[in-house]
Design an enzyme around this catalytic site. Structure first.
Site, PDB file in Angstrom:
ATOM      1  N   LYS A   7      11.688  15.941 -12.115  1.00 20.84           N
ATOM      2  CA  LYS A   7      11.813  16.940 -13.200  1.00 20.84           C
ATOM      3  C   LYS A   7      10.647  16.762 -14.182  1.00 20.84           C
ATOM      4  CE  LYS A   7      16.722  17.154 -12.310  1.00 20.84           C
ATOM      5  NZ  LYS A   7      18.069  17.428 -12.807  1.00 20.84           N
ATOM      6  N   HIS A  90      15.924  25.601  -8.081  1.00 20.32           N
ATOM      7  CA  HIS A  90      16.715  24.627  -8.840  1.00 20.32           C
ATOM      8  C   HIS A  90      17.458  25.338  -9.966  1.00 20.32           C
ATOM      9  CE1 HIS A  90      17.891  21.177 -11.179  1.00 20.32           C
ATOM     10  NE2 HIS A  90      17.679  20.452 -10.102  1.00 20.32           N
TER      11      HIS A  90
HETATM   12  P1  13P Z   1      20.756  14.177 -11.424  1.00 27.24           P
HETATM   13  O1  13P Z   1      20.696  13.288 -10.199  1.00 27.24           O
HETATM   14  O2  13P Z   1      20.015  13.623 -12.600  1.00 27.24           O
HETATM   15  O3  13P Z   1      22.157  14.604 -11.739  1.00 27.24           O
HETATM   16  O4  13P Z   1      19.946  15.515 -11.034  1.00 27.24           O
HETATM   17  C1  13P Z   1      20.212  16.123  -9.835  1.00 27.24           C
HETATM   18  C2  13P Z   1      19.207  17.183  -9.619  1.00 27.24           C
HETATM   19  O5  13P Z   1      19.181  18.176 -10.332  1.00 27.24           O
HETATM   20  C3  13P Z   1      18.229  16.998  -8.545  1.00 27.24           C
HETATM   21  O6  13P Z   1      17.495  18.155  -8.320  1.00 27.24           O
END
Ligand code: 13P
Length: 245
Positions: A7, A90
Site C-alpha cells: 500500500k 483493490h
Molecule cells: P491487511 O492485511 O492489512 O488487512 O490488508 C489486506 C489487503 O488489503 C491486501 O490487499
C-alpha cells in the site's frame, strides 16, 4: 501464492531494505511469492529481485494507454520496470479513488496487453455482508470487470477475495467464511469457463491475514494463498505466512 501489498508505506530506502531481507530469506518457496510495491519502488526492487523467486507487482495502473494524464502510470511503464503483476480493483481504490467496474475493465485489459498478470480484488463491505448480499456483490464485480475476458486471457488472472470489513481491521474472515466464498467464486468461474479453468485459477484471501491465522485460512481447499497488507511490511511475519502456504 502469497502476495504482499505494501500500500502507501515505505520510502524507497525502506522498501529496498525490506526487499533485500526477502531476497536473502526466500530461497525455495513452495508457492509463488509476489510483493506489491508503490510505483516509485518498482524499477529498483524488480532489479534487486531479478532471478529470485520473489516477483514484483504494481498496486495499480492507468486506464489509458499514454498521453496527457498527469500523475498517472501506464501498464506499459509498469511492465518496463520488470514488474510481472499488477494488483487491480483493490477496495481502497474503488472507495477512495472512485474506480468503477468500467474503469477496472480497461485497466485489466491494458495490464494483459502489456503482459502483466492482474491480481484482481473483489469483496463486499460490512453492510452488504450483514444484509446477506456478499455473493451478489462479488458476482457483479466479476461480471463488471473480468468475465468479459477470453479463457486464454483468464489464464493470467489471479483473484483476491478481500472482504472490506476484514481489511486492516483485525476482523479476519473465519476459515469457514473464506472457504464458503472461495468455493462460490470458483463455481462462478466454472460456470463461465469450465471446471478445468476454475480448478486452475488461484484465489487468494485478503483481510487481516497474518502470521498467526494464515495456516488455518490456507488449509481450506479453495483458499490458494493470501494477499497480505500490514503483515507484509515486516519480513519475519511475511516469511511465516509464505511458510504457511
Ligand atoms: P491487511 O492485511 O492489512 O488487512 O490488508 C489486506 C489487503 O488489503 C491486501 O490487499
Amino acid at each position: 501464492m502469497v502476495a504482499g501489498n505494501w500500500k502507501m508505506n515505505k520510502t524507497l530506502q525502506e522498501g529496498v531494505a525490506l526487499a533485500t531481507e526477502l531476497k536473502q530469506s526466500v530461497k525455495n518457496p513452495k508457492c509463488a511469492v509476489v510483493i506489491g510495491t508503490p510505483f516509485i519502488h518498482l524499477a529498483t526492487v524488480a532489479e534487486l529481485l531479478k532471478g529470485t523467486p520473489v516477483k514484483v507487482a504494481a498496486e495499480n495502473c492507468a486506464d489509458k494507454v499514454s498521453g496527457a494524464y498527469t500523475g498517472e502510470v501506464s501498464a506499459a511503464m509498469v511492465a518496463s520496470t520488470g514488474a510481472e503483476y499488477c494488483i487491480l480493483g483493490h477496495s481502497e481504490r474503488r472507495a477512495y479513488y472512485h474506480e468503477t467496474p468500467e474503469i477496472l475493465r480497461e485497466k485489466v485489459l491494458l495490464a494483459l496487453e502489456n503482459n502483466l498478470k492482474p491480481i484482481f480484488c473483489i469483496g463486499e463491505v460490512k453492510e452488504e455482508r450483514e444484509a446477506g448480499k456478499q455473493n451478489e456483490v462479488v458476482k457483479a464485480q466479476l461480471e463488471g470487470s473480468v468475465f468479459n475476458l477470453s479463457a486464454e486471457q483468464w489464464a493470467n488472472i489471479t483473484l483476491a477475495y478481500e472482504p472490506v470489513w476484514a481489511i486492516g481491521t483485525g476482523l479476519t474472515a473465519t476459515p469457514e467464511q473464506a472457504q464458503e466464498m472461495h468455493a462460490y467464486i470458483r463455481s462462478l468461474i466454472a460456470e463461465k469457463y469450465g471446471n478445468e479453468v476454475a480448478d486452475n485459477t488461484t484465489i487468494l484471501y485478503g483481510g487481516s491475514c497474518n502470521a498467526k491465522n494464515a495456516a488455518e485460512l490456507f488449509a481450506n481447499p479453495d483458499v490458494d494463498g493470501g494477499l497480505i497488507g500490514g503483515a507484509s511490511l515486516k519480513a519475519p511475519d511475511f516469511l511465516t505466512i509464505i511458510e504457511a502456504r
